[in-house]
Motif scaffolding. Structure first.
Motif, PDB file in Angstrom:
ATOM      1  N   VAL A  65       1.705   0.078   0.039  1.00  0.00           N
ATOM      2  CA  VAL A  65       0.411   0.539   0.538  1.00  0.00           C
ATOM      3  C   VAL A  65       0.607   1.653   1.571  1.00  0.00           C
ATOM      4  O   VAL A  65       1.460   1.561   2.447  1.00  0.00           O
ATOM      5  N   ASP A  66      -0.194   2.680   1.427  1.00  0.00           N
ATOM      6  CA  ASP A  66      -0.182   3.793   2.389  1.00  0.00           C
ATOM      7  C   ASP A  66      -0.747   3.286   3.713  1.00  0.00           C
ATOM      8  O   ASP A  66      -1.888   2.834   3.768  1.00  0.00           O
ATOM      9  N   ASP A  68      -1.927   4.808   6.122  1.00  0.00           N
ATOM     10  CA  ASP A  68      -3.086   5.575   6.575  1.00  0.00           C
ATOM     11  C   ASP A  68      -4.339   5.317   5.735  1.00  0.00           C
ATOM     12  O   ASP A  68      -5.413   5.819   6.060  1.00  0.00           O
ATOM     13  N   ALA A  69      -4.181   4.553   4.668  1.00  0.00           N
ATOM     14  CA  ALA A  69      -5.328   4.271   3.794  1.00  0.00           C
ATOM     15  C   ALA A  69      -6.317   3.347   4.505  1.00  0.00           C
ATOM     16  O   ALA A  69      -5.937   2.553   5.364  1.00  0.00           O
ATOM     17  N   ASP A  70      -7.562   3.459   4.132  1.00  0.00           N
ATOM     18  CA  ASP A  70      -8.591   2.591   4.695  1.00  0.00           C
ATOM     19  C   ASP A  70      -8.333   1.153   4.224  1.00  0.00           C
ATOM     20  O   ASP A  70      -8.237   0.900   3.022  1.00  0.00           O
ATOM     21  N   VAL A  73     -10.693  -0.264   1.519  1.00  0.00           N
ATOM     22  CA  VAL A  73     -10.430   0.285   0.188  1.00  0.00           C
ATOM     23  C   VAL A  73      -9.189  -0.361  -0.419  1.00  0.00           C
ATOM     24  O   VAL A  73      -9.180  -0.751  -1.585  1.00  0.00           O
ATOM     25  N   THR A  74      -8.151  -0.516   0.377  1.00  0.00           N
ATOM     26  CA  THR A  74      -6.902  -1.100  -0.105  1.00  0.00           C
ATOM     27  C   THR A  74      -7.107  -2.540  -0.559  1.00  0.00           C
ATOM     28  O   THR A  74      -6.645  -2.931  -1.630  1.00  0.00           O
ATOM     29  N   GLU A  77      -9.226  -2.583  -3.775  1.00  0.00           N
ATOM     30  CA  GLU A  77      -8.434  -2.195  -4.951  1.00  0.00           C
ATOM     31  C   GLU A  77      -7.482  -3.309  -5.370  1.00  0.00           C
ATOM     32  O   GLU A  77      -7.315  -3.569  -6.563  1.00  0.00           O
ATOM     33  N   SER A 179     -12.614  -1.109   8.597  1.00  0.00           N
ATOM     34  CA  SER A 179     -12.654   0.254   8.064  1.00  0.00           C
ATOM     35  C   SER A 179     -12.278   1.293   9.110  1.00  0.00           C
ATOM     36  O   SER A 179     -12.628   1.174  10.281  1.00  0.00           O
TER      37      SER A 179
END
Length: 181
Positions: A65-66, A68-70, A73-74, A77, A179
């Motif tokens: 997982v990135d 910096d990703a929200d 959202v992660t 998904e 978020s």
């Protein structure tokens, strides 16, 4: 042990919990029936272990997982991906869920491990290495909401679009404070 779990998963997907025979699982996996029962005293134990194994496989996806990703959202998904996989084999999913519920009802340690593993998976996907009590509560709530969505999908045969939309709305509402936006 992996051969046993793979065999149980194949048979569960093809036949459902009620029609899986422990002897057939032992034969297909190439172990003696006594060996199977030593590791898994019942089908409940066996399918709870299958569920735990599937959660462990999902942990690999979370590792990539990135950061910096929200987080919302992660997690969304991840749950949609897991849902798609589970709905491909509804009989196996039903077998795992029924077994895990029975184990929880019997306060069986394997079910508690499964619950803790899934919560840890969600918290990891959100990038929360040191979650607060509130974070753990939110993970628990989203797990329960997701479980309800999966149960409805299995029982009512909801279309995948509705299932995915329900997951997205649940995550957006319940996890809003995670978020970044």
């Amino acid at each position: 042990m992996e051969r046993i779990l793979r065999s149980a998963a194949r048979q569960g997907a093809a036949n459902g919990l009620e029609r899986v025979q422990m002897l057939e699982v032992a034969k297909e996996s190439g172990v003696a029936i006594a060996t199977l029962y030593r590791y898994f005293p019942s089908k409940m134990h066996l399918f709870t272990a299958v569920m735990q194994s599937q959660i462990q496989r999902m942990e690999g996806a979370v590792a990539d997982v990135d950061p910096d990703a929200d987080p919302v959202v992660t997690v969304t998904e991840l749950l949609i991906l897991a849902t798609r996989q589970m709905l491909k084999t509804p009989l196996l999913t039903h077998a795992m869920m029924v077994s895990n519920n029975a184990a929880l009802h019997a306060t069986h340690a394997d079910a508690n491990v499964t619950h803790a593993s899934f919560s840890a998976l969600l918290l990891g996907a959100a990038g929360l290495a040191e979650p607060s009590a509130r974070d753990e509560q939110l993970a628990r709530l989203i797990e329960q909401a997701w479980y309800g969505v999966i149960t409805a999908a299995l029982n009512q045969r909801n279309p995948i679009e509705q299932v995915e939309d329900d997951i997205q709305v649940s995550c957006a509402l319940l996890l809003a404070e995670w978020s970044h936006s």
